[in-house]
Design an enzyme around this catalytic site. Structure first.
Site, mmCIF file in Angstrom:
data_model
loop_
_atom_site.group_PDB
_atom_site.id
_atom_site.type_symbol
_atom_site.label_atom_id
_atom_site.label_comp_id
_atom_site.label_asym_id
_atom_site.label_seq_id
_atom_site.Cartn_x
_atom_site.Cartn_y
_atom_site.Cartn_z
ATOM 1 C CB ALA A 37 43.131 43.347 37.981
ATOM 2 N N GLY A 93 39.224 42.895 41.928
ATOM 3 C CA GLY A 93 38.849 42.920 43.347
ATOM 4 C C GLY A 93 38.899 44.318 43.948
ATOM 5 C CB ALA A 144 43.245 44.001 42.781
ATOM 6 N NE ARG A 199 37.347 33.960 39.675
ATOM 7 C CZ ARG A 199 36.702 33.461 40.701
ATOM 8 N NH1 ARG A 199 36.522 32.169 40.805
ATOM 9 N NH2 ARG A 199 36.215 34.267 41.619
ATOM 10 C CB SER A 206 43.193 35.160 47.906
ATOM 11 O OG SER A 206 43.323 33.976 48.646
ATOM 12 C CE LYS A 254 45.050 36.207 52.250
ATOM 13 N NZ LYS A 254 45.204 36.421 50.778
ATOM 14 C CB VAL A 273 40.741 46.485 53.350
ATOM 15 C CG1 VAL A 273 41.105 47.676 52.466
ATOM 16 C CG2 VAL A 273 41.991 45.682 53.687
ATOM 17 C CB SER A 291 36.778 44.019 54.086
ATOM 18 O OG SER A 291 37.089 44.619 52.856
HETATM 19 P P1 NDP Z 1 37.647 40.787 46.550
HETATM 20 O O1 NDP Z 1 36.654 39.730 46.837
HETATM 21 O O2 NDP Z 1 37.169 42.112 46.151
HETATM 22 O O3 NDP Z 1 38.685 40.274 45.467
HETATM 23 C C1 NDP Z 1 39.126 38.965 45.422
HETATM 24 C C2 NDP Z 1 39.761 38.733 44.085
HETATM 25 O O4 NDP Z 1 40.230 37.374 44.005
HETATM 26 C C3 NDP Z 1 38.788 38.931 42.934
HETATM 27 O O5 NDP Z 1 39.421 39.661 41.928
HETATM 28 C C4 NDP Z 1 38.516 37.512 42.471
HETATM 29 O O6 NDP Z 1 38.278 37.405 41.093
HETATM 30 C C5 NDP Z 1 39.833 36.843 42.779
HETATM 31 N N1 NDP Z 1 39.653 35.396 42.811
HETATM 32 C C6 NDP Z 1 38.956 34.658 43.693
HETATM 33 N N2 NDP Z 1 39.018 33.357 43.335
HETATM 34 C C7 NDP Z 1 39.759 33.284 42.216
HETATM 35 C C8 NDP Z 1 40.182 32.238 41.349
HETATM 36 N N3 NDP Z 1 39.852 30.955 41.562
HETATM 37 N N4 NDP Z 1 40.955 32.542 40.270
HETATM 38 C C9 NDP Z 1 41.300 33.830 40.011
HETATM 39 N N5 NDP Z 1 40.937 34.863 40.792
HETATM 40 C C10 NDP Z 1 40.169 34.590 41.866
HETATM 41 O O7 NDP Z 1 38.555 40.866 47.843
HETATM 42 P P2 NDP Z 1 39.605 41.909 48.412
HETATM 43 O O8 NDP Z 1 39.983 42.922 47.430
HETATM 44 O O9 NDP Z 1 39.089 42.302 49.711
HETATM 45 O O10 NDP Z 1 40.838 40.932 48.653
HETATM 46 C C11 NDP Z 1 41.989 40.927 47.836
HETATM 47 C C12 NDP Z 1 43.097 40.235 48.578
HETATM 48 O O11 NDP Z 1 43.335 40.901 49.794
HETATM 49 C C13 NDP Z 1 42.823 38.785 48.942
HETATM 50 O O12 NDP Z 1 44.037 38.080 48.836
HETATM 51 C C14 NDP Z 1 42.387 38.875 50.398
HETATM 52 O O13 NDP Z 1 42.626 37.681 51.088
HETATM 53 C C15 NDP Z 1 43.308 39.980 50.870
HETATM 54 N N6 NDP Z 1 42.884 40.691 52.064
HETATM 55 C C16 NDP Z 1 41.696 41.367 52.090
HETATM 56 C C17 NDP Z 1 41.320 42.071 53.218
HETATM 57 C C18 NDP Z 1 40.066 42.859 53.295
HETATM 58 O O14 NDP Z 1 39.684 43.264 54.397
HETATM 59 N N7 NDP Z 1 39.400 43.147 52.188
HETATM 60 C C19 NDP Z 1 42.181 42.067 54.423
HETATM 61 C C20 NDP Z 1 43.401 41.346 54.271
HETATM 62 C C21 NDP Z 1 43.730 40.693 53.140
HETATM 63 P P3 NDP Z 1 36.802 37.539 40.478
HETATM 64 O O15 NDP Z 1 36.608 39.006 40.347
HETATM 65 O O16 NDP Z 1 36.903 36.821 39.182
HETATM 66 O O17 NDP Z 1 35.846 36.916 41.433
#
Ligand code: NDP
Length: 317
Positions: free
Chosen positions: A8, A10, A13, A32, A81, A162, A188, A200
């Site tokens: 959440a 991220g 999210a 986390r 992810s 992915k 994004v 991104s």
């Molecule tokens: P962020 O890096 O902002 O967010 C990634 C999130 O994944 C964070 O909340 C992070 O948690 C969490 N995460 C990473 N590793 C783990 C782990 N081992 N256990 C639990 N949580 C974990 O990225 P985005 O918001 O950009 O990406 C979110 C999703 O969207 C992803 O699935 C990404 O692949 C997908 N996506 C993103 C795009 C983009 O351009 N941004 C395009 C297409 C898809 P923590 O805060 O604890 O690090």
């Protein structure tokens, strides 16, 4: 209605949680480290958070970690992810959390009969990288799947993570009778809710932050608010199914710079391309399915303006 969101804190999210709270949902959200203020403060300050946001601790690589998160939910949004470029161990840093993490989340969901649908944040990274040439007349759509062997040749580790995660999700969902939908966004951008820079949005910051040259590359931009909305529509719309590519516009970096120059005449922007090769070609990404879901794409000019203003407001440049 109760829904859960993984990862959440991220970039995407955080917007998803914000819009879900605005729509009246009770949101169970995993991070986390719930004690890390940088990751949670902006969520706890959202309208409705006091009353309807609950934080949970969960890690993609810990078996059963998401059990208490998804319990009692009607919908689950699996966004967590890792997404970053400088990896030293792609298997451990990207592929395992993406692939094992997705199966881990789905295994938790399989135990909860109240869950109607799981919306998974996949990516164009799982769509467009299959070796087929891209050109202005080529239309990429949901029937495309990236090819792991092709990606391995170019060391496209994030794309591999992915692709494997999405393939495994479809297989698991079929075998276990879970209703999943995937959202496959391009790159994004848009305003940031979290205090840290995410992968991104970084290319936009680089352009406005004094870069001498722009890269010879095309971007598949999409607005973060459209992406968050698409996730919600994919849950709320009972007839939604399959994959949804989400790309507002495919455009060469030189044209992105031109738009930024029109929007922000006072900014110093790069004038020259980083190499003298022909410009990487653009291509099209079908909007048909996304639009059928009800997604209205924000014009790129608006998204770029809001992105730069947000970066400025948060003192990134
Ligand atoms: P962020 O890096 O902002 O967010 C990634 C999130 O994944 C964070 O909340 C992070 O948690 C969490 N995460 C990473 N590793 C783990 C782990 N081992 N256990 C639990 N949580 C974990 O990225 P985005 O918001 O950009 O990406 C979110 C999703 O969207 C992803 O699935 C990404 O692949 C997908 N996506 C993103 C795009 C983009 O351009 N941004 C395009 C297409 C898809 P923590 O805060 O604890 O690090």
């Amino acid at each position: 209605k109760v829904v859960s969101v993984t990862g959440a804190s991220g970039y995407i999210a955080s917007w998803l949680v914000k819009l879900l709270l605005e729509r009246g949902y009770t949101v169970k959200a995993s991070v986390r480290d719930p004690h890390d203020k940088k990751k949670t403060e902006h969520l706890l300050e959202l309208d409705g958070a006091k009353e309807r946001l609950q934080l949970f601790k969960a890690d993609l690589l810990e078996e059963g970690s998401f059990d208490s998160l998804v319990e009692g939910s009607e919908g689950v949004f699996h966004t967590a992810s890792p997404f970053y470029h400088n990896v030293s161990d792609p298997q451990a840093e990207l592929i395992d959390p993406a692939l094992k993490g997705t199966l881990n989340v789905l295994r938790s969901c399989a135990k909860v009969p109240s869950i109607k649908r799981v919306v998974i944040t996949s990516s164009m990274a799982a769509v467009a990288f299959n070796g087929k040439p891209l050109a202005p007349d080529v239309v990429v759509d949901e029937s495309w799947f990236s090819d792991v062997v092709v990606c391995e040749k170019s060391k496209l580790w994030y794309m591999i993570s992915k692709t494997l995660a999405e393939e495994a999700a479809w297989k698991f969902a079929k075998e276990n009778g879970i209703d999943i939908v995937t959202i496959n966004p391009g790159l994004v951008i848009g305003p940031l809710l979290q205090p840290t820079l995410n992968t991104s949005v970084e290319p936009v910051l680089k352009l406005v932050n004094g870069a001498e040259r722009f890269p010879n590359t095309t971007y598949r931009w999409v607005d973060v608010r459209d992406v968050a909305t698409a996730h919600i529509l994919a849950f709320e719309n009972a007839s939604a199914s399959g994959r949804y590519c989400l790309v507002g516009r495919v455009i060469h970096c030189s044209d992105t710079v031109n738009i930024l120059r029109d929007l922000f005449p006072a900014l110093k922007l790069p004038e020259e391309c980083a190499d003298d090769k022909p410009f990487t070609p653009t291509y099209q990404v079908s909007k048909e399915r996304a639009q059928s879901l009800g997604v209205k794409f924000t014009p790129l000019e608006v998204t770029l303006k809001d992105t730069v203003e947000s970066l400025k407001e948060k003192n990134f440049f």
